[in-house]
Design an enzyme around this catalytic site. Structure first.
Site, short mmCIF file in Angstrom:
data_model
loop_
_atom_site.label_atom_id
_atom_site.label_comp_id
_atom_site.label_asym_id
_atom_site.label_seq_id
_atom_site.Cartn_x
_atom_site.Cartn_y
_atom_site.Cartn_z
N HIS A 61 39.64 88.77 55.71
CA HIS A 61 39.06 87.90 54.69
C HIS A 61 39.75 88.19 53.36
O HIS A 61 40.09 89.34 53.05
CB HIS A 61 37.56 88.15 54.58
CG HIS A 61 36.89 87.33 53.54
ND1 HIS A 61 36.84 85.95 53.59
CD2 HIS A 61 36.23 87.68 52.39
CE1 HIS A 61 36.19 85.50 52.54
NE2 HIS A 61 35.82 86.53 51.80
N CYS B 148 39.86 81.13 53.13
CA CYS B 148 39.62 82.04 52.01
C CYS B 148 40.92 82.37 51.29
O CYS B 148 40.91 82.66 50.09
CB CYS B 148 38.93 83.32 52.50
SG CYS B 148 39.70 84.08 53.92
N HIS C 197 42.75 91.75 50.56
CA HIS C 197 42.58 91.43 51.98
C HIS C 197 41.74 92.53 52.61
O HIS C 197 42.02 93.72 52.44
CB HIS C 197 43.93 91.35 52.69
CG HIS C 197 43.82 91.14 54.17
ND1 HIS C 197 43.81 92.19 55.06
CD2 HIS C 197 43.71 90.01 54.91
CE1 HIS C 197 43.70 91.72 56.30
NE2 HIS C 197 43.64 90.40 56.23
#
Length: 1123
Positions: free
Chosen positions: A603, A177, A595
């Site tokens: 993620h 990601c 974040h």
């Protein structure tokens, strides 16, 4: 010095500065000399440098280490993190000096208030966060997130098809990601996009690579160009970046289970891009003889002037920077971070001749068009040997003016900073004075002085009820009332000191076997009498009231004046840099990298501003959705959730070429799609699109083949029944005419029908206009000789009556006959008696079908309550709501009229025979049977969704939340699939979402109650409910982010369990909580393997309608909370 040596020296300085920035961020050390020493000792190896600094800082005196661990125990009120600034004034609390104790308490409260004002987070919340991070880190080995199946492609390629010109997402191929967030931010810089797409490798690289950079960077550039070209012109909703990611992962030397740091990746990416473009620039220099410019350096790198004093000597250095690191801890907004980053050390004597102190200032001499800030939200806990995330709130603007940090404005900025410093000193004095008015008193409890004076006035004005405060107590009362009142009264008179002592004294009783760690405190049953002065004269009261009134007025005026002065100073500071001279270097926020999670896992996603649509977009791996500034603020500022901005990308507003589209030089038209690509990439994208179109075609072919096989199986099963019909032979000759509804039936068949119905006509004339009951009664009274395969069945219909049906054996279906559809057809045929008698069965058929269609259309147009959903009674109402094609409606109606259950008398049999003939006349080209089957399958799905929802609501109302959850979950998912095809394909999405959310909240509350009980069996049951039911469902609430209430519900559930961290509990409970929390706080939206849907019972149409109506009526009588 040669040009080559100068370039090498600049590159070496830049590389060393990058290592210093990374080392400072990882270890939290701000001493430049110590960082440089660590790099020298480790010969530039970042890992060895971190180890050197860690070992150096861990070696602290034993008494300091003991102090840390004593302070960090659970029983203490405050947690002191390593590396924080301790108060220089040390107070000895080992003696009996109460003044020292009072001063310590006051300092503690002042420190707590100051921290809360600066960060917006209380000490207790910070303590919970640190303990939670420690728990997660200790269980890291057993609780690593698995990403082997992060994204599973839908087997249906239509689900993966790009809609219009929607931006293309990037598939998460396993802990990537971070890649998606950074690449999307850069791709949406159109100038950067053009540079990458039109990059061509140096001509000499067509041979074997000469060095490591060529072997690594050039393949990466090739894959990056291909990836960008797919993001421009692909027909896919998202594309796979695996090839580019694999090259990067080899450079990181990491495995798939580690999550890469976004700043580390961005540093590596920019270095590779710079090297790749430098190869091209070097080739052009040797060809043209001019010094080339590296477009990556021109785009992302700037320069600043370091001015300072070192050991009494002044210095000035020009340094290059790419991503500018900023510390977050202790600052409330971006400007405060920048102000702190621009000044290092003590610089008060910087301009004097006798400079004894060391320090430096940074002044930007050249800012890059793309200005990127790294927000250091991770700091290294040297005692625990691991990083921790900083959740403090940090605000940042959409428009950032950088004038105050430019070297050309150095003198003006210094004057303004000095003025701000003077104003802040004055502000501090005013705040201290105001604090004395608002927190008055010498003890631990303080109150506003105006309130204290008011309390004194109220006390003086009160009249005593009795001579003694214990006179009105009945000493003869039973123990239940006397004891509690007397105890309360005595406790009130003892004062705060005795209360503190009693609360600090540990209980003498031992704990029971089952620990109850969350018992609630009880409220005293009675309140003491209102105190009043016993002896006061009228003159004393008059003088005292006058003084107290006057003093209170003076205090309120002083407080108001102080508050107004403080507000004026705040306004003055806010507008200090708003003049026109300080608004010449504007930078607009382009992208925010977010974040979510903790230091060791989480993620990433990105918010990117679309400068042409003038709106924010959210790029979350394969999902690209419209967003807003409010959503960005909620997810990026921090301080509320465990999500916060980690990287900010600003672009110079005075350089529009960064975001300008490309235009055709000849036509002047804006280039879009494949027209933006070079020829080689255009062919690459076309080939990929052809493969995707082929995949769609193969899928459609397979689905059509399955539908055809199903249709053939249905025809084969009906073949035996239709084989003996005399109408079958006449059908092939009639299939050439497509107008099957208007086309008359075959003459021979009509003659047979008329002949067969002559007797029925004469008998039916006696019952004209008497309704269907007369027909049913007549068939009951008439005794007609029947062949052997015939049978007589008595049927009771709730809306029509009791009647006898004469039917061929095994052809009558009681459940179908009792359905609302058959009731409507019976009533329609009954109204065609006159038409049948005069014009025959075909005219009666047309009359009946028009009557029934008109009735169904009227039902579809009615505005009914949710409990009266006619779609459950009639499939055609469902089709009309969803604008099904006319051919679908006609065929469905024909099949209903052709039912062999309609065999009351000869008239019914004749009309159904006409309907079957019309069905046989339909050509395959006139009605798409695949489309027909899809519509009916959707209706069956609608009924199944209704059953799931109905059973889920019934179980929810019975408080059987465990059983209800799966029904509500699958009802919502199936309903969502239906609504994706049309607004009226399913039920109210908000209603389903509400009860799905409420069921999860109820289960969470129940599981938390079991955990609070402390009993091993109940604790295990509660955690089992969470792990098996609640936690797997949380991604379903977060993946769409359409419903704000779902996100809030998830946060409430998480906060409920996180609140237990600050409470005392048994060791086994603490261990189980520590094991469970990381699963609950897992920030991924990955849908784990789910349970199979519950098996549904079968319901007749009437049963389903009545039962659904009953449960919906119960909802309207008992409104759900929040709706």
């Amino acid at each position: 010095m040669t040009v080559e040596q100068n370039v090498l020296q600049q590159h070496s300085q830049k590389h060393q500065q990058t290592l210093l920035n990374q080392l400072r961020e990882v270890t939290g050390t701000t001493d430049i000399q110590l960082l440089q020493q660590a790099l020298q000792v480790s010969n530039g190896d970042l890992g060895d440098a971190v180890a050197f600094l860690t070992e150096k800082n861990v070696k602290v005196p034993q008494h300091e280490e003991d102090t840390y661990y004593q302070t960090a125990q659970i029983g203490n009120d405050r947690y002191i993190s390593v590396g924080s600034q301790a108060d220089t004034s040390i107070i000895d609390l080992t003696g009996d000096d109460k003044d020292d104790l009072q001063r310590a308490i006051a300092l503690s409260l002042e420190e707590s208030n100051r921290a809360f004002r600066e960060t917006g987070i209380t000490d207790e919340e910070q303590a919970i966060s640190r303990v939670l991070e420690a728990s997660i880190a200790e269980n890291k080995a057993s609780l690593k997130r698995t990403h082997t199946e992060v994204w599973t492609d839908s087997p249906n390629p239509h689900d993966r098809k790009r809609i219009d010109n929607c931006p293309v997402g990037l598939k998460n191929v396993g802990n990537t990601c971070w890649f998606s967030a950074v690449i999307q931010s850069l791709f949406n810089l159109l100038e950067f996009q053009r540079l990458v797409l039109h990059y061509s490798p140096p001509t000499y690289t067509t041979d074997l690579p000469r060095n490591q950079k060529e072997r690594r960077n050039l393949p990466f550039m090739r894959e990056l160009r291909r990836l960008f070209s797919l993001m421009v012109g692909s027909k896919r909703k998202y594309v796979d970046p695996s090839k580019a990611v694999e090259i990067l992962k080899e450079a990181f030397k990491s495995n798939d289970s580690q999550q890469q740091d976004v700043s580390e990746f961005t540093h590596k990416l920019l270095d590779w891009l710079e090297d790749a473009f430098q190869m091209k620039a070097d080739e052009e220099r040797t060809r043209d003889g001019e010094k080339p410019k590296n477009p990556m350096v021109e785009l992302f790198y700037g320069r600043f002037l370091a001015v300072g004093v070192h050991e009494g000597k002044k210095f000035e250095n020009i340094e290059t920077f790419g991503q500018y690191p900023l510390q977050v801890n202790g600052f409330k907004d971006l400007h405060e971070c920048l102000e702190a980053a621009m000044v290092e050390g003590e610089i008060e004597s910087l301009h004097s001749e006798n400079c004894a102190k060391s320090g430096q200032e940074h002044w930007f001499t050249e800012l890059p068009p793309v200005l990127t800030f790294e927000l250091s939200r991770f700091e290294f806990n040297q005692a625990l040997g691991r990083p921790e995330k900083i959740h403090n709130k940090l605000e940042f603007p959409q428009m950032l003016y950088m004038d105050r940090y430019m070297d050309k404005n150095r003198e003006i900025t210094r004057l303004k900073r000095e003025e701000i410093r003077r104003l802040k000193e004055h502000l501090t004095l005013l705040q201290q004075r105001l604090e004395r008015y608002l927190s008055y008193g010498s003890g631990p409890k303080r109150f506003p002085l105006a309130d204290v004076l008011q309390y004194a006035l109220e006390f003086a004005s009160s009249k005593p009820v009795c001579a003694s405060p214990i006179e009105d107590i009945d000493t003869t009362a039973p123990p239940g009332g006397t004891t509690s009142s007397l105890t309360t009264s005595n406790a009130t008179e003892q004062g705060s000191a005795s209360s503190t002592d009693s609360s600090a004294t540990p209980p003498l009783q031992q704990r029971s076997v089952v620990h109850k760690p969350f018992t609630q405190s009880r409220i005293p049953p009675d309140l003491p009498m209102h105190p009043a002065p016993r002896h006061i004269t009228e003159d004393e009261l008059r003088v005292l009231e006058g003084c107290l009134h006057r003093w209170r007025t003076e205090v309120e005026k002083d407080t108001r004046d102080l508050q107004e002065s403080i507000a004026r100073i705040y306004r003055t500071i806010e507008v200090m840099y708003t003049d026109k001279s300080m608004s010449q270097v504007p930078y607009r926020l382009h992208a925010v990298l977010v974040h979510e999670g903790q230091a060791n896992a989480g993620h990433y996603w990105a918010y990117i501003f679309n400068h042409h649509q003038r709106r924010w977009m959210k790029y979350n791996d394969i999902s690209v959705t419209k967003s807003s500034w409010e959503e960005l603020v909620r997810d990026s500022f921090g301080g509320y959730r465990n999500a916060s901005a980690y990287c900010l990308m600003y672009i110079n507003s005075n350089k529009p070429f960064l975001i300008e589209e490309e235009y055709d030089k000849e036509t002047g038209q804006m280039l879009t799609g494949l027209d933006k690509l070079p020829s080689d990439l255009k062919d690459y994208v076309k080939e990929d699109n052809q493969q995707f179109e082929k995949e769609i075609a193969e899928w459609d072919f397979q689905q059509a083949r399955k539908a055809q096989q199903k249709q053939l199986a249905t025809v084969a099963s009906l073949g035996a029944v239709e084989e003996a019909s005399p109408l079958t032979a006449a059908v092939p000759a009639l299939l050439h005419d497509p107008e099957y509804m208007e086309q008359p039936s075959p003459t021979d068949d009509l003659q047979d029908l008329n002949k067969c119905t002559e007797d029925a006509i004469s008998k039916a004339s006696e019952h004209e206009a008497k309704g269907p009951e007369a027909i049913f009664d007549s068939t009951t009274r008439e005794v007609i000789p029947m062949p052997s395969p015939q049978c007589v069945i008595k049927v009771a219909s709730p809306h029509v009556g009791t009647f006898v049906v004469e039917s061929e054996e095994r052809l009558y279906d009681n459940e179908v006959m009792l359905s609302p559809t058959m009731h409507g057809i019976v009533m329609a045929i009954d109204k065609t008696k006159n038409i049948y008698d005069r014009y025959g069965p075909e005219a009666a058929f047309f009359k009946a079908i028009r009557i029934e269609y008109t009735r169904l259309m009227r039902l579809a147009q009615e505005d009914t309550a949710p409990e009266n959903d006619y779609r459950l009674k009639h499939a055609i109402v469902y089709f009309i709501h969803n604008q099904a094609p006319k051919k679908i409606l006609e065929r469905t109606l024909l099949e209903q009229f052709a039912s062999r259950n309609l065999c009351f008398d000869e008239r019914y049999k004749d009309i159904t025979t006409v309907a079957r003939i019309k069905l046989e006349l339909i050509k395959p080209s006139e009605v798409n049977m695949e489309e027909y089957e899809i519509w009916h399958q959707d209706y069956r799905s609608f009924r199944e969704t209704t059953i799931y929802f109905m059973i889920g609501l019934e179980l929810f109302q019975k408080k059987s939340y465990v059983e209800a959850l799966m029904y509500l979950i699958f009802a919502y998912q199936y309903n969502k699939e239906l609504l994706s095809k049309g607004q009226y394909r399913g039920h109210d999405e908000n209603l389903l979402s509400h009860y799905r959310r409420e069921c999860l909240l109820k289960l969470n509350e129940h599981a938390a109650g079991l955990f609070e009980s402390g009993d091993d069996q109940e604790v295990n049951n509660g955690l089992s409910i969470m792990n098996e039911l609640v936690v797997p469902c949380l991604p379903l609430l977060l993946i769409d982010e359409l419903e704000e209430k779902d996100v809030v519900a998830v946060e409430d559930m998480r906060n409920r369990w996180c609140s237990y961290l600050g409470q005392e509990m048994e060791a086994n409970l603490q261990e189980k909580l520590t094991d469970f929390l990381p699963k609950l706080l897992d920030c991924s939206t990955e849908i784990k393997t789910f349970r199979d849907p519950p098996k549904l019972p079968s319901y007749s149409t009437n049963e389903l309608y009545e039962r659904f109506k009953k449960v919906m009526l119960s909802l309207s009588r008992t409104p759900a909370d929040g709706r």
